[in-house]
Each structure stands twice: as C-alpha cells, then as structure tokens.
Design a protein around this motif. Structure first.
Motif, PDB file in Angstrom:
ATOM      1  N   THR A 310      35.464  49.073  43.587  1.00  0.00           N
ATOM      2  CA  THR A 310      36.550  48.471  44.367  1.00  0.00           C
ATOM      3  C   THR A 310      36.586  46.956  44.218  1.00  0.00           C
ATOM      4  O   THR A 310      37.656  46.347  44.113  1.00  0.00           O
ATOM      5  N   ARG A 311      35.409  46.330  44.192  1.00  0.00           N
ATOM      6  CA  ARG A 311      35.349  44.867  44.112  1.00  0.00           C
ATOM      7  C   ARG A 311      35.961  44.358  42.818  1.00  0.00           C
ATOM      8  O   ARG A 311      36.755  43.402  42.829  1.00  0.00           O
ATOM      9  N   ILE A 312      35.629  44.982  41.692  1.00  0.00           N
ATOM     10  CA  ILE A 312      36.160  44.537  40.393  1.00  0.00           C
ATOM     11  C   ILE A 312      37.676  44.712  40.340  1.00  0.00           C
ATOM     12  O   ILE A 312      38.416  43.819  39.896  1.00  0.00           O
ATOM     13  N   TRP A 313      38.156  45.876  40.819  1.00  0.00           N
ATOM     14  CA  TRP A 313      39.593  46.116  40.781  1.00  0.00           C
ATOM     15  C   TRP A 313      40.334  45.192  41.739  1.00  0.00           C
ATOM     16  O   TRP A 313      41.480  44.813  41.482  1.00  0.00           O
ATOM     17  N   PHE A 314      39.675  44.825  42.849  1.00  0.00           N
ATOM     18  CA  PHE A 314      40.299  43.875  43.769  1.00  0.00           C
ATOM     19  C   PHE A 314      40.526  42.537  43.072  1.00  0.00           C
ATOM     20  O   PHE A 314      41.620  41.957  43.153  1.00  0.00           O
ATOM     21  N   TRP A 315      39.509  42.037  42.362  1.00  0.00           N
ATOM     22  CA  TRP A 315      39.654  40.754  41.682  1.00  0.00           C
ATOM     23  C   TRP A 315      40.592  40.853  40.488  1.00  0.00           C
ATOM     24  O   TRP A 315      41.276  39.881  40.139  1.00  0.00           O
ATOM     25  N   THR A 316      40.656  42.014  39.852  1.00  0.00           N
ATOM     26  CA  THR A 316      41.644  42.214  38.787  1.00  0.00           C
ATOM     27  C   THR A 316      43.059  42.113  39.355  1.00  0.00           C
ATOM     28  O   THR A 316      43.946  41.486  38.748  1.00  0.00           O
TER      29      THR A 316
END
Length: 416
Positions: A310-316
C-alpha cells in the motif's frame, strides 16, 4: 555477436507488434513500443520464463544495448533539435512563453514540495538534495516533443492554432529541460573524475558560447553560399561528424552527450530541403532499429514487482497526481490568461502533459547517475506511461476532432 543479433531481432519484432496494437487502440505507436520493452523485462518475461529471459538478456549483454541505444538517442535528439521552428516560436512567443513557463514552474514547485519525502524513502544513499530536486522537477515538468508531434500529426492538428501553440510550448519546454538537465549533471560528481564543479560549469559556458556564437553562424554563412545544392553524401557526413563531436564535448565536460546532440540540432541551418533530407535518411533507421533497443533497456530496468504494498502504491499515486495537476494546471491557467477558451486551454494542458520518450531518456540519465533508485525509477516510468496514454482520451472527451477522421466521414457522406 550471435546473441546480440538474436536480441535485436526479438526487440524489433516485439516493438513492431506492440506498436501496431497501440495504433489499433487509438494510442501513439511509441506507447506500444515502451510497453513492449517492459514486457521483455524482468517484470513480465522474467517472471513467466526466468531461465529463458536470463539466457536471452543476461546482465553482461546490457553494455552493447547501452552503446547502441545511446547512438540512436544521439541521432534522435539531433533530429528533434533540428526541427525547432524559430519562425513559429517568434509568432507564438507570448502564449508559448507564458504557457511554457507555467507548465514548467508549477510541476517544478510541486515536485520540490514532495521531493524531501521521496528522497528519504526512495533516493540512493549519498545523493544531494539539490541534484535530486532538479532531476525530480525535470521529470515532472518535461514534455515529450516527438510524441506530442506524432499525436498531432496523426490527428491532423499540427497546423491548427491549438497544435501550433502546443508544439511551440513543447519546444520551449524541451530547451529549458535540457538546459536544467545539463546544470543538474554538473552537480553530480563522476567516479574517477577530478574536475571541480566550477570548472565544469565554466567549460559548459564556453561550449555554449562556441556552439551558439561560432558553429551556428558558421553554418548560416555556409548556407548562404551553398543552400541551393542538395544534401550530398559528403555534406551529410560532415553534419554527423559535428553532431558526434558536440555530443563528445558535452560528455567530456561531464554533461550527458544527448545535450550536445540536441544543441547541434538547434544550431543546424534551417534549410527546408536539408532538414527533410536529414529526417528521411536518419529517421527510419533510428525509429525502427535503434530506439526500440532503448525501450527494451528501459523495460529491463523497470521492476513492476517493486511496486508492492500500500505504501509504494500510495507514493506512486502521489507522483502521478503531482505530475498531472502541476503540468496541466500550469498550462490551463496560462492559456486562460492569454484568452483561450476552456476547451482549448484544457486541451493544451492535456497535450503538454504528454511525456513518453523524452521522459524516459531523462529517467535513464538519472538512473545511470544513481540519482533515482530502481523503485523510484519504476514509479516515474509508470507516471510517464499513464500521462502519455490519457492524452488521446482527454482530447476525445473535449470534442477535439480528429481532422483526418472528419475528412473521411465527410467523404463517406458525400459518396452516400
């Protein structure tokens, strides 16, 4: 050599197939070629057939790809620089200057606002704050002039006021972006290099003065004496030698050779039949053979499997929103201030939001300079693809007609 030829065959066929599919789906061919490169990389082909992928594209073979793709990019950036239209720039200088400034300034400011958060999470160790902000700002604010030109040409909008303004803004954006990129690269120490930053900036200034005050006037003087003759074999050879020498000069200074190739194109004499001849002779080999190698190399560096959680996709998503809102918002506001309708203003913003190939060039330069980590590189590649892919649908939603399709429909009605 056998492996390299097999690799080139695989890349070429994949690029042709994916480019054809993209055209059928209403997208620019370059979108399919980029996706084709990702398909050949570790994210898709590497996961489906890891052993075959490792034998076909071993890490040790990437050096050949790097050299061939760089040569292709040098020639490509020369062609882009040689097609900048000074007359149109002067005619549209008001709108182009304001829209270009806003479409660079807005995304740059927004990129700077999120740069600290991205840097502490995704930047490689040791990268300075200023180079990171510059590279991230350039990545967010650049427009892919060749992709934009191809979209306008396919829709037959290049001669309309909207198309002309978009092309001029993109041309100014590219000049500013490559200038900023040259400055950013001088701020990064190169391994085994002892040239101080001040000397590199000095050499860069000397190079710019020589190109703009000596090489360009010399080319114009030669044109006044020889413009009536065609572009001979010998003359083309001299032109290419100047391009390669310019690229070598910027590489020696510590700036990427693509900047030298682009500036050589800017200094190229504006003689229509020479420009047409250079484009005809170089474009086919560059576009069909050499650029797909660059797309394949980019795809092999793009690790979609790193975008997990979730964290990576949030920053993406943050990167994507910042890129779209900054680029389109700045262009739309500038267009409205210069008297454009909302339809044309949003259409101009959508066109300038096109990134594509030039964005990937910048990202690869940043990746090679160890400014972006593999994860951040992948996030920005995804951003470049999505922002380029949404251009055509936005134009369709706005009712910006494909003039080629309009002509076909009118011919059908008249025939009936």
């Amino acid at each position: 050599m056998t492996l390299l030829l097999i690799q080139m065959t695989t890349v070429l066929l994949t690029a042709l197939l994916c480019g054809w599919i993209a055209r059928k789906l209403g997208q620019a061919r370059v979108i399919g070629e980029i996706v084709g490169g990702i398909l050949l990389g570790p994210s898709i082909f590497g996961r489906i057939a890891p052993h075959v992928s490792a034998r076909l594209f071993p890490q040790s073979s990437f050096g050949s790809f790097e050299v061939l793709s760089t040569i292709g990019l040098i020639l490509f950036l020369f062609l882009i620089g040689s097609e900048l239209d000074y007359a149109h720039l002067r005619q549209q200088r008001g709108t182009a200057a304001l829209a270009s400034a806003m479409s660079i300034l807005f995304p740059f400011i927004m990129a700077a606002a999120v740069a600290h958060s991205l840097r502490i999470r995704f930047a490689p160790d040791g990268i300075g704050r200023v180079p990171f902000v510059l590279f991230l700002g350039i990545s967010m604010s650049i427009t892919a002039f060749p992709v934009l030109a191809r979209i306008l040409e396919e829709r037959r909008l290049q001669s309309t006021p909207l198309g002309t303004t978009a092309l001029m803004c993109a041309a100014v954006d590219d000049v500013c972006a490559w200038t900023l990129l040259a400055v950013a690269l001088t701020l990064i120490p190169h391994s085994g290099e002892s040239i101080a930053l001040s000397y590199r900036l000095l050499w860069l200034c000397i190079y710019l003065v020589v190109m703009l005050s000596v090489v360009r006037p010399l080319g114009n003087w030669f044109v006044r004496r020889q413009s009536s003759i065609g572009l001979s074999y010998e003359l083309l050879g001299i032109i290419l030698a100047v391009v390669l020498a310019s690229a070598a000069a910027t590489e020696a200074i510590g700036v990427h050779p693509l900047f030298g190739a682009f500036l050589a194109g800017v200094c190229f004499p504006r003689v229509k039949h020479w420009q047409s001849a250079v484009r005809t002779r170089l474009d086919m080999v560059v576009s069909v053979l050499l650029l797909p190698l660059f797309f394949a190399l980019t795809g092999m560096r793009t690790r979609l499997d790193l975008l997990s959680g979730t964290r990576i996709w949030f920053w993406t998503a943050v990167v994507l929103i910042v890129a779209i809102v900054g680029k389109m918002g700045g262009a739309v506001l500038a267009a409205r201030w210069t008297g454009q309708s909302w339809q044309n203003a949003i259409a101009l913003g959508a066109l300038l939001n096109t990134r594509g190939l030039v964005e990937l060039i910048v990202l690869n330069i940043a990746y090679n300079a160890h400014v972006f980590s593999p994860t951040l590189f992948t996030m920005l590649v995804v951003m470049a693809l999505i922002t380029t892919m949404i251009t055509t649908p936005i134009l369709n939603l706005l009712g910006i007609k494909d003039r080629g399709q309009e002509a076909q429909d009118l011919a059908t009605i008249e025939a009936a």
